[in-house]
Design an enzyme around this catalytic site. Structure first.
Site, PDB file in Angstrom:
ATOM      1  N   HIS A 188       0.814  -1.201   0.000  1.00 11.49           N
ATOM      2  CA  HIS A 188       0.000   0.000   0.000  1.00 11.49           C
ATOM      3  C   HIS A 188       0.857   1.264   0.000  1.00 11.49           C
ATOM      4  CE1 HIS A 188      -3.582   2.185   0.642  1.00 11.49           C
ATOM      5  NE2 HIS A 188      -2.859   2.962   1.404  1.00 11.49           N
ATOM      6  N   CYS A 486       1.380  -6.045 -18.416  1.00 15.67           N
ATOM      7  CA  CYS A 486       0.364  -5.349 -17.630  1.00 15.67           C
ATOM      8  C   CYS A 486       0.607  -5.451 -16.133  1.00 15.67           C
ATOM      9  CB  CYS A 486      -1.040  -5.841 -17.977  1.00 15.67           C
ATOM     10  SG  CYS A 486      -1.290  -7.574 -17.557  1.00 15.67           S
TER      11      CYS A 486
END
Ligand code: PEP
Ligand code: MG
Length: 554
Positions: A188, A486
């Site tokens: 995060h 990706c």
């Protein structure tokens, strides 16, 4: 004498120079466990309720003051702070004689254990739960809020790890970089640093050597932190870096190398809202639509019509442009209640992604029907669809047949090393590849992508990973079929140049990363990328690979 340096894993590039400021430690609740008398319990419950409500309200206020992802993260933490489940458990403990501090601690421990058992995304929320506990206990003890200090002049924030609530309200003018002892490339902390546009280093095991107030230079590319560097040199590096940031802010696309070769930069999205936002950026399309993220709370499988409506929103946002839809990558770190396999010992190596079709054969068929319907409803002439976690040529063959039956363009994700070792065999079956470097790195290096202690291994700059990418890209070039990337690797500006040099044909990433990658590609020619790529894949380790790329392309 050379200044002291400590090393971590650089996850967001850039330089910053400022004094270190450490997060405030969690409060230590009093060990005195004298039970609260029955007559005092109602007042103790009220004391708890006031503290919990105040903490939840502070999160809500900060959510309203923040924007974008930061606001969403804070809003979600505010909801968790006010959640009736753990609040009720704490009140129950207090009514049984615990103090408000002890009741809070017990209730949160109970919920942390439950979330950890659920694993995946739920397990990640335990950081939020512990953060809420610390804040409530500090409030009860009359201590200042733990966590991030509120600086009045620029600092570099140092922490063992950062809770989403810590990072979400940060002001990048005052917090110039984030450095943590724990955390990994997809943690995060890294995501928020990227959004704030500040350098970030994680997994810095010797971070304790950096004391509060010491001036440090952070290099988010190499992961090196220099203690008390030469001030003039450090300031010159930061100034140069800020000029680059200005260039990134004003980048107007489309991406091309310095010799004019166009590079397709695409967005990773998870639903219609994200796609609409991405459509206002310089993304030329969607390179990865993570459909499983639409259904993280769905207890029953949505009907074909319901699914078609959801997928249609993404096609509509990028009308006339390339959109690559990935079929459900449920399981492991992305639990989808209606699709999940029974509990497994080792879910990352278990029945996830395309393998869910083994026990639920209609799942992929119905999803492909829905994608085809959404494509038709939105006038999409060429709908690109790919399957996650493909490991065998037979799986690729079967998936491609199902797609072709519905007029969809079939592709697969390259996440399992077995595919990257035999890419030509797989490319005979499908029309395109998209390399998922997050999982490809996890499986190549045998290192859990969620494990902060493994950040050095879960680095896509690992030469073994780069070799597999090179092998895959070469097959695409030979067979004249597109091979995109990706995973997070595509969002790293220097690595993006190496990927293009290896023959990758498109890069898909979080929307916010597109301008940084675009600017870097504009500084180098295709030939430079190709030459650098050939040298970098020969590096001994990820650190050398990164440093070599920075020297050749930086
Ligand atoms: C990947 O593995 O790199 C990828 C893009 O898929 P996800 O991160 O959703 O697993
Ligand atoms: Mg993946």
């Amino acid at each position: 004498m050379e200044p002291t340096t400590v090393r971590g894993t650089g996850v967001v590039a850039g330089y910053a120079y400022a004094p270190a400021a450490w997060t405030r430690p969690a409060p230590v609740p009093p060990s005195n466990t004298t039970p609260i008398t029955e007559e005092d319990r109602p007042a103790e419950v009220e004391r708890f309720k006031r503290a919990a409500a105040l903490v939840a309200a502070r999160f809500s206020d900060r959510a309203s003051a923040a924007t974008g992802a930061a606001s969403n993260v804070l809003g979600a933490t505010a909801k968790l702070a006010a959640d009736r489940g753990w609040n009720r458990a704490a009140i129950k403990a207090i009514n049984n004689g615990s103090s408000a501090e002890a009741g809070t601690t017990q209730a949160i421990s109970q919920f942390v254990a439950q979330f950890e058992k659920l694993g995946g995304l739920m397990a990640e929320r335990t950081t939020d739960l512990r953060d809420i506990r610390n804040r409530v206990v500090a409030e009860l003890m009359g201590l200042p809020e733990p966590g991030v200090p509120q600086p009045t002049s620029p600092v570099i924030l140092c922490a063992d790890d950062l809770a989403p609530a810590d990072t979400a309200g940060l002001d990048p003018k005052l917090v110039r970089a984030l450095v943590t002892r724990l955390g990994g490339p997809t943690s995060h902390t890294a995501i928020i640093a990227r959004q704030l546009g500040i350098p970030c280093i994680v997994a810095t095991s010797a971070l304790h050597q950096v004391s509060e107030g010491v001036a440090i230079l952070v290099d988010g590319t190499s992961g090196i932190i220099t203690l008390e560097p030469d001030q003039a040199e450090a300031e010159a590096l930061v100034e140069k870096d800020q000029a680059l940031r200005e260039e990134i802010r004003s980048w107007a696309g489309p991406a091309q190398t310095s010799d004019g070769v166009h590079i397709q930069l695409l967005a990773n999205v998870q639903d219609g809202a994200a796609a609409r936002k991405a459509s206002m950026s310089l993304a030329e399309g969607v390179g990865l639509f993570r459909t499983e993220l639409c259904f993280l709370t769905a207890q029953t499988e949505p009907s074909v019509n319901e699914q078609a409506k959801i997928y249609g929103e993404v096609f509509e946002a990028f009308s006339g442009k390339k959109v690559v839809v990935r079929t459900l990558d449920a399981g492991s770190d992305k639990p989808v209640p209606f699709a999940n396999h029974a509990e497994e010992e080792n879910p990352a190596l278990g029945v996830r992604g395309i393998r869910l079709g083994w026990t639920n054969p209609g799942l992929v068929d119905r999803q492909l029907d829905a994608i085809a319907q959404a494509a038709e409803d939105n006038g999409v002439s060429e709908a690109w669809v790919m399957a996650p976690m493909i490991a065998t040529v037979d799986e690729a063959f079967e998936f491609a047949a199902k797609c072709r039956d519905r007029d969809l363009k079939p592709g697969i994700m390259v996440e399992v090393p077995a595919v990257a070792m035999l890419p030509e065999k797989f490319l005979e079956e499908v029309e395109f590849f998209s390399i998922g470097t997050n999982d490809l790195t996890q499986y190549t290096m045998a290192a859990d992508r969620m494990g902060s202690a493994l950040a050095q291994l879960t680095d896509p700059w690992q030469p073994g990973v780069l070799r597999l990418i090179a092998n895959t890209a070469a097959a695409g070039q030979k067979m004249n079929k597109p091979v995109g990337v990706c995973g997070e690797a595509a969002a790293d500006p220097l690595l993006a140049c190496i990927l293009i040099g290896l023959g990758i044909t498109s890069l898909s990433m979080a929307t916010g990363a597109i301008p940084g990658v675009g600017v870097q590609l504009g500084k180098v020619s295709l030939q430079q990328c190709q030459d650098a790529a050939q040298q970098v894949i020969d590096a001994r380790n990820s650190r050398d690979a990164k440093e070599l790329a920075a020297k050749l392309l930086g």
